[in-house]
Design a protein around this motif. Structure first.
Motif, mmCIF file in Angstrom:
data_model
loop_
_atom_site.group_PDB
_atom_site.id
_atom_site.type_symbol
_atom_site.label_atom_id
_atom_site.label_comp_id
_atom_site.label_asym_id
_atom_site.label_seq_id
_atom_site.Cartn_x
_atom_site.Cartn_y
_atom_site.Cartn_z
ATOM 1 N N ASN A 72 0.884 -1.168 0.000
ATOM 2 C CA ASN A 72 0.000 0.000 0.000
ATOM 3 C C ASN A 72 0.921 1.217 0.000
ATOM 4 O O ASN A 72 1.544 1.539 1.010
ATOM 5 C CB ASN A 72 -0.889 -0.027 1.245
ATOM 6 N N THR A 73 1.019 1.870 -1.154
ATOM 7 C CA THR A 73 1.918 3.031 -1.252
ATOM 8 C C THR A 73 1.088 4.308 -1.296
ATOM 9 O O THR A 73 -0.013 4.308 -1.860
ATOM 10 C CB THR A 73 2.738 2.940 -2.550
ATOM 11 N N SER A 74 1.614 5.373 -0.720
ATOM 12 C CA SER A 74 0.877 6.652 -0.734
ATOM 13 C C SER A 74 1.862 7.809 -0.645
ATOM 14 O O SER A 74 3.032 7.634 -0.299
ATOM 15 C CB SER A 74 -0.091 6.686 0.456
ATOM 16 N N ASP B 86 -2.634 -6.248 -5.576
ATOM 17 C CA ASP B 86 -2.814 -5.075 -4.701
ATOM 18 C C ASP B 86 -3.426 -3.909 -5.461
ATOM 19 O O ASP B 86 -4.370 -3.262 -5.001
ATOM 20 C CB ASP B 86 -1.451 -4.611 -4.154
ATOM 21 N N ILE B 87 -2.862 -3.638 -6.633
ATOM 22 C CA ILE B 87 -3.309 -2.461 -7.398
ATOM 23 C C ILE B 87 -4.744 -2.668 -7.887
ATOM 24 O O ILE B 87 -5.579 -1.765 -7.779
ATOM 25 C CB ILE B 87 -2.343 -2.197 -8.567
ATOM 26 N N ILE B 88 -5.041 -3.871 -8.365
ATOM 27 C CA ILE B 88 -6.404 -4.116 -8.874
ATOM 28 C C ILE B 88 -7.409 -3.986 -7.731
ATOM 29 O O ILE B 88 -8.457 -3.351 -7.860
ATOM 30 C CB ILE B 88 -6.491 -5.521 -9.515
ATOM 31 N N ARG B 89 -7.033 -4.543 -6.584
ATOM 32 C CA ARG B 89 -7.944 -4.474 -5.438
ATOM 33 C C ARG B 89 -8.160 -3.017 -5.016
ATOM 34 O O ARG B 89 -9.286 -2.557 -4.805
ATOM 35 C CB ARG B 89 -7.309 -5.267 -4.271
ATOM 36 N N GLU B 90 -7.053 -2.259 -4.954
ATOM 37 C CA GLU B 90 -7.130 -0.846 -4.528
ATOM 38 C C GLU B 90 -7.947 -0.032 -5.526
ATOM 39 O O GLU B 90 -8.832 0.737 -5.149
ATOM 40 C CB GLU B 90 -5.713 -0.288 -4.418
ATOM 41 N N MET B 91 -7.693 -0.245 -6.826
ATOM 42 C CA MET B 91 -8.435 0.495 -7.865
ATOM 43 C C MET B 91 -9.914 0.144 -7.791
ATOM 44 O O MET B 91 -10.788 0.997 -7.975
ATOM 45 C CB MET B 91 -7.891 0.135 -9.254
#
Lengths: 80, 109
Positions: A72-74, B86-91
């Motif tokens: 999790n990057t921010s 991670d990215i797909i879930r976050e998007m």
């Protein structure tokens, strides 16, 4: 040979010295972590690029010693 | 990476609007992260193709070098690498994924 959370943090701090880093050991087996990284260095970068920066900081361990690292990057909220 | 592997990967990506390189198949995913991305795509009602990298070691390793991304699953939309789990879930969680697919002309629920 699995990794310790502190090893991951040290590698990340070398590349992201300004970062706020939190690492959760998801299963206690040294192989499944979640990492929350906030850094100015991510500013202007796509999510893919941000995660690639993190993988590069881990110097090839991702997918080898380190099986799973939920990322999790921010960027800093007020951009200071 | 040897040319024929690169060509094989490029053909797979070029011949599908939404291509997921995963471990296992949508009905029998062999890894939690792959299953999660399949779940998101099914939830959005997206039509997608998959490659089971467990059945092709050349692709399993080649795709990582191709995208400079060390893990599987990997999702490609209109030939572009979108991200891993991670990215797909976050998007998906912040609505970015369905907007992105809409923009690319991919039918979404």
């Amino acid at each position: 040979m699995p990794m310790k959370a502190i090893e991951i943090e040290d590698l990340l701090l070398k590349v992201f010295p300004d970062a706020i880093i939190k690492i959760d050991d998801l299963r206690g087996d040294g192989d499944h972590y979640a990492a929350y990284i906030e850094s100015k260095k991510f500013l202007g970068k796509t999510k893919v690029q941000q995660h690639q920066m993190v993988y590069n900081a881990l110097e090839g361990r991702m997918g080898n010693e380190l099986h799973a690292l939920a990322l999790n990057t921010s960027t800093p909220k007020n951009g200071d | 990476m040897i040319d024929n592997i690169k060509n094989k990967i490029e053909n797979l990506i070029n011949n599908s609007d939404v291509m997921l390189f995963m471990k296992g198949t949508p009905s029998m995913p062999q890894c939690g992260f792959s299953a999660a991305v399949v779940g998101v795509l099914n939830h959005l009602g997206v039509k997608f193709d998959t490659v089971n990298v467990l059945q092709d070691q050349e692709i399993r390793e080649g795709i990582k070098e191709f995208s400079n991304w060390p893990t599987i699953p990997q999702l490609y939309v209109k030939k572009e690498f979108i991200g891993g789990c991670d990215i797909i879930r976050e998007m998906h969680e912040n609505g970015e994924l369905s907007d992105y697919l809409d923009e690319k002309g991919i039918k979404v629920n």
